[in-house]
Write a protein that holds these residues in place. Structure first.
Motif, PDB file in Angstrom:
ATOM      1  N   SER A 127     -48.154 -14.972  11.983  1.00  0.00           N
ATOM      2  CA  SER A 127     -49.049 -14.328  12.591  1.00  0.00           C
ATOM      3  C   SER A 127     -50.152 -13.643  11.586  1.00  0.00           C
ATOM      4  CB  SER A 127     -48.554 -13.112  13.418  1.00  0.00           C
ATOM      5  OG  SER A 127     -49.348 -12.589  14.464  1.00  0.00           O
ATOM      6  N   THR A 128     -51.046 -12.921  12.015  1.00  0.00           N
ATOM      7  CA  THR A 128     -52.126 -12.415  11.223  1.00  0.00           C
ATOM      8  C   THR A 128     -52.370 -10.722  11.164  1.00  0.00           C
ATOM      9  OG1 THR A 128     -54.488 -12.659  10.778  1.00  0.00           O
ATOM     10  CG2 THR A 128     -53.687 -13.134  12.946  1.00  0.00           C
ATOM     11  N   ARG A 129     -52.969 -10.500  10.380  1.00  0.00           N
ATOM     12  CA  ARG A 129     -53.360  -8.985  10.465  1.00  0.00           C
ATOM     13  C   ARG A 129     -54.718  -8.859  11.012  1.00  0.00           C
ATOM     14  NH1 ARG A 129     -58.309 -10.013   7.661  1.00  0.00           N
ATOM     15  NH2 ARG A 129     -57.963 -10.331   5.642  1.00  0.00           N
ATOM     16  N   GLN A 130     -55.401 -10.029  11.438  1.00  0.00           N
ATOM     17  CA  GLN A 130     -56.891 -10.115  11.886  1.00  0.00           C
ATOM     18  C   GLN A 130     -56.878  -9.429  13.023  1.00  0.00           C
ATOM     19  OE1 GLN A 130     -59.083 -11.167  10.319  1.00  0.00           O
ATOM     20  NE2 GLN A 130     -60.992 -11.094  11.901  1.00  0.00           N
ATOM     21  N   PHE A 131     -56.098  -9.310  14.033  1.00  0.00           N
ATOM     22  CA  PHE A 131     -56.368  -8.809  15.480  1.00  0.00           C
ATOM     23  C   PHE A 131     -56.142  -7.219  15.497  1.00  0.00           C
ATOM     24  CE2 PHE A 131     -52.143 -11.110  15.922  1.00  0.00           C
ATOM     25  CZ  PHE A 131     -51.113  -9.971  15.641  1.00  0.00           C
ATOM     26  N   TYR A 132     -55.819  -6.713  14.467  1.00  0.00           N
ATOM     27  CA  TYR A 132     -55.821  -5.148  14.203  1.00  0.00           C
ATOM     28  C   TYR A 132     -57.613  -4.614  14.533  1.00  0.00           C
ATOM     29  CZ  TYR A 132     -50.916  -4.850  12.965  1.00  0.00           C
ATOM     30  OH  TYR A 132     -49.543  -4.810  12.690  1.00  0.00           O
ATOM     31  N   GLY A 133     -58.282  -5.693  13.869  1.00  0.00           N
ATOM     32  CA  GLY A 133     -59.711  -5.271  13.746  1.00  0.00           C
ATOM     33  C   GLY A 133     -59.974  -4.219  12.663  1.00  0.00           C
ATOM     34  N   ARG A 134     -61.127  -3.470  12.710  1.00  0.00           N
ATOM     35  CA  ARG A 134     -61.316  -2.597  11.721  1.00  0.00           C
ATOM     36  C   ARG A 134     -60.392  -1.385  11.772  1.00  0.00           C
ATOM     37  NH1 ARG A 134     -65.877  -1.792   8.508  1.00  0.00           N
ATOM     38  NH2 ARG A 134     -66.973  -3.477   9.360  1.00  0.00           N
ATOM     39  N   PRO A 135     -59.854  -1.182  10.644  1.00  0.00           N
ATOM     40  CA  PRO A 135     -58.459  -0.196  10.567  1.00  0.00           C
ATOM     41  C   PRO A 135     -59.139   1.118  10.871  1.00  0.00           C
ATOM     42  CG  PRO A 135     -58.216  -1.676   8.771  1.00  0.00           C
ATOM     43  CD  PRO A 135     -59.766  -2.102   9.417  1.00  0.00           C
ATOM     44  N   ARG A 136     -58.257   1.971  11.700  1.00  0.00           N
ATOM     45  CA  ARG A 136     -58.736   3.241  11.687  1.00  0.00           C
ATOM     46  C   ARG A 136     -58.382   4.245  10.618  1.00  0.00           C
ATOM     47  NH1 ARG A 136     -56.858   4.739  18.181  1.00  0.00           N
ATOM     48  NH2 ARG A 136     -58.427   2.893  19.084  1.00  0.00           N
ATOM     49  N   SER A 137     -57.352   3.665   9.926  1.00  0.00           N
ATOM     50  CA  SER A 137     -56.812   4.388   8.861  1.00  0.00           C
ATOM     51  C   SER A 137     -55.873   3.243   7.871  1.00  0.00           C
ATOM     52  CB  SER A 137     -56.194   5.731   8.819  1.00  0.00           C
ATOM     53  OG  SER A 137     -54.783   5.548   9.654  1.00  0.00           O
ATOM     54  N   LEU A 138     -55.876   3.718   6.664  1.00  0.00           N
ATOM     55  CA  LEU A 138     -55.177   2.737   5.907  1.00  0.00           C
ATOM     56  C   LEU A 138     -54.014   3.714   5.193  1.00  0.00           C
ATOM     57  CD1 LEU A 138     -57.939   1.095   3.644  1.00  0.00           C
ATOM     58  CD2 LEU A 138     -56.629   0.080   5.663  1.00  0.00           C
ATOM     59  N   PRO A 139     -52.661   2.808   4.839  1.00  0.00           N
ATOM     60  CA  PRO A 139     -52.573   1.490   5.176  1.00  0.00           C
ATOM     61  C   PRO A 139     -52.133   1.246   6.681  1.00  0.00           C
ATOM     62  CG  PRO A 139     -50.662   2.447   4.361  1.00  0.00           C
ATOM     63  CD  PRO A 139     -51.675   3.599   4.465  1.00  0.00           C
ATOM     64  N   VAL A 140     -52.272   0.126   7.247  1.00  0.00           N
ATOM     65  CA  VAL A 140     -52.093  -0.120   8.531  1.00  0.00           C
ATOM     66  C   VAL A 140     -50.689  -0.615   9.005  1.00  0.00           C
ATOM     67  CG1 VAL A 140     -52.702  -1.786  10.524  1.00  0.00           C
ATOM     68  CG2 VAL A 140     -54.403  -0.820   8.920  1.00  0.00           C
ATOM     69  N   ASP A 141     -50.069   0.089   9.894  1.00  0.00           N
ATOM     70  CA  ASP A 141     -48.613  -0.199  10.242  1.00  0.00           C
ATOM     71  C   ASP A 141     -48.691  -1.021  11.480  1.00  0.00           C
ATOM     72  OD1 ASP A 141     -48.868   1.902  12.221  1.00  0.00           O
ATOM     73  OD2 ASP A 141     -47.437   3.027  11.512  1.00  0.00           O
ATOM     74  N   GLU A 142     -47.441  -1.288  12.016  1.00  0.00           N
ATOM     75  CA  GLU A 142     -47.276  -2.081  13.266  1.00  0.00           C
ATOM     76  C   GLU A 142     -47.525  -1.283  14.426  1.00  0.00           C
ATOM     77  OE1 GLU A 142     -44.649  -3.873  10.003  1.00  0.00           O
ATOM     78  OE2 GLU A 142     -45.005  -1.954  10.879  1.00  0.00           O
ATOM     79  N   LEU A 143     -47.783   0.081  14.482  1.00  0.00           N
ATOM     80  CA  LEU A 143     -48.150   0.627  15.727  1.00  0.00           C
ATOM     81  C   LEU A 143     -49.744   0.821  15.779  1.00  0.00           C
ATOM     82  CD1 LEU A 143     -45.425   3.481  15.624  1.00  0.00           C
ATOM     83  CD2 LEU A 143     -45.553   1.311  16.990  1.00  0.00           C
ATOM     84  N   HIS A 144     -50.363   0.163  14.819  1.00  0.00           N
ATOM     85  CA  HIS A 144     -51.985   0.535  14.959  1.00  0.00           C
ATOM     86  C   HIS A 144     -52.349  -0.209  16.256  1.00  0.00           C
ATOM     87  CE1 HIS A 144     -56.258  -0.217  13.851  1.00  0.00           C
ATOM     88  NE2 HIS A 144     -56.124   0.585  12.876  1.00  0.00           N
ATOM     89  N   PRO A 145     -53.610   0.284  16.907  1.00  0.00           N
ATOM     90  CA  PRO A 145     -53.839  -0.460  17.938  1.00  0.00           C
ATOM     91  C   PRO A 145     -54.368  -1.717  17.854  1.00  0.00           C
ATOM     92  CG  PRO A 145     -54.814   1.723  17.883  1.00  0.00           C
ATOM     93  CD  PRO A 145     -53.933   1.442  16.764  1.00  0.00           C
ATOM     94  N   VAL A 146     -54.153  -2.896  18.732  1.00  0.00           N
ATOM     95  CA  VAL A 146     -54.901  -4.036  18.302  1.00  0.00           C
ATOM     96  C   VAL A 146     -56.305  -4.231  18.975  1.00  0.00           C
ATOM     97  CG1 VAL A 146     -54.664  -6.449  19.242  1.00  0.00           C
ATOM     98  CG2 VAL A 146     -52.514  -5.233  18.679  1.00  0.00           C
ATOM     99  N   ASN A 147     -57.265  -4.461  18.086  1.00  0.00           N
ATOM    100  CA  ASN A 147     -58.594  -4.464  18.411  1.00  0.00           C
ATOM    101  C   ASN A 147     -59.348  -5.890  17.959  1.00  0.00           C
ATOM    102  OD1 ASN A 147     -60.993  -3.626  19.547  1.00  0.00           O
ATOM    103  ND2 ASN A 147     -61.529  -2.418  17.874  1.00  0.00           N
ATOM    104  N   PRO A 148     -58.807  -6.959  18.148  1.00  0.00           N
ATOM    105  CA  PRO A 148     -59.359  -8.105  17.665  1.00  0.00           C
ATOM    106  C   PRO A 148     -60.939  -8.230  17.357  1.00  0.00           C
ATOM    107  CG  PRO A 148     -57.827  -8.732  19.289  1.00  0.00           C
ATOM    108  CD  PRO A 148     -58.314  -7.400  19.583  1.00  0.00           C
TER     109      PRO A 148
END
Length: 330
Positions: A127-148
């Motif tokens: 799979s890919t990190r792409q569908f997290y979209g623009r990160p709300r904060s870094l680093p991005v964990d698996e609970l980050h909202p999905v916003n392709p």
């Protein structure tokens, strides 16, 4: 740590097996005694090449998961590494129907075949990190909202979810690994279709300037051997409650700006090379996610995996590998 004895005699299917990640995985599996079949559509715009599998000792079947006869390939396999995908973000924007046909509809077709032909097989899905979209904060964990940010992110998200549904409904051992920027041997370098770093490597080896777009964006990169070990460990440990049925981010070296990465690449080439700083192209700016860095502590904690190749070493290894094979990959 990977357990080589686990793979001795295992029947393994690798979709997308002639591509960058799939081929490296095939080499590793065959080297440990697995019986490996690589299925690949060999699409010209992708990263697949029969050359990627030279010396691996695996069976290459040329076919597209959208319409190839899959039952005979899946029958009785122990493990499926599902690497087949349309990965081009611009390609997905231009033709979202074809994009979702590969990344979602064909995944449902493959799932149906696997239910009949290999109901107990382990599945590790790329799979890919792409569908997290623009990160709300870094680093991005698996609970980050999905916003392709693009069509490709939507289709990849859908494909992943169909596989996870197999775990929830039928209790198949499924693990999905959300990858960041991967690099190393067998990466497509003749252009930037697979990743920006590919064309950078080519330009450096040809002693031509490469372009850096923006420059301030942060990226974390994973060397391909570390990606391979993550897939193997995920399969080996898929029976564990905190591994099977889970999604995991896979990171690598600490995040670095594109400008600093460009400097490191030149340093890895004995100081030879140059680049030009450019503004981000207007057609790509809307789908650019900005800076990204993965929080992959969940996978490290659950499995004991950790990257072994740092960025400086990985860039040197990559350049050395391509320097001997440059003409073959252009």
């Amino acid at each position: 740590m990977v357990t080589p004895a686990y793979w001795q005699g295992k029947r393994v299917l690798v979709t997308g097996g002639a591509g960058f990640l799939g081929a490296n995985l095939c080499h590793a599996l065959a080297g440990m005694g697995a019986r490996v079949t690589a299925l690949d559509a060999m699409m010209p715009d992708g990263g697949a090449s029969a050359r990627n599998l030279e010396g691996a000792g695996v069976l290459l079947v040329r076919g597209d998961i959208r319409d190839t006869e899959l039952h005979s390939l899946c029958d009785g396999i122990d493990v499926l590494f599902n690497m087949a995908a349309q990965t081009s973000h611009m390609g997905g924007q231009k033709d979202p129907v074809a994009d979702i046909a590969i990344n979602a509809v064909a995944q449902v077709r493959l799932i149906g075949v696997m239910r009949e032909a290999a109901p107990k097989a382990i599945v590790v899905h790329a799979s890919t990190r792409q569908f997290y979209g623009r990160p709300r904060s870094l680093p991005v964990d698996e609970l980050h909202p999905v916003n392709p940010p693009d069509a490709n992110g939507v289709s990849k998200w859908a494909g992943e979810q169909y596989w996870l549904l197999e775990n929830r409904v039928l209790h198949r051992p499924v693990v999905s690994l959300r990858l960041t920027n991967c690099y190393g041997p067998r990466l497509r370098i003749r252009d930037a279709r697979q990743t920006f770093l590919g064309i950078w490597i080519r330009r450096v080896l040809e002693n031509e300037a490469f372009e850096v777009w923006g420059g301030a964006q942060l990226r974390d990169l994973t060397y391909v051997d570390d990606v391979t070990s993550a897939f193997l460990i995920a399969a080996e440990q898929s029976g564990k409650q905190d591994v099977g049925g889970q999604v995991f981010n896979i990171g690598g070296s600490p995040p670095i700006s594109l400008l600093d990465l460009a400097d490191k690449l030149i340093s890895a080439n004995a100081g030879q090379g140059s680049y030009e700083l450019r503004e981000f192209p207007a057609d790509r700016a809307p789908i650019d996610i900005g800076s990204y860095a993965a929080d992959d502590r969940a996978f490290r904690t659950a499995t004991g995996w950790a990257p072994a190749i740092d960025l400086d070493q990985g860039l040197k290894l990559s350049l050395e590998w391509y320097r001997q094979r440059l003409a073959d990959y252009l």
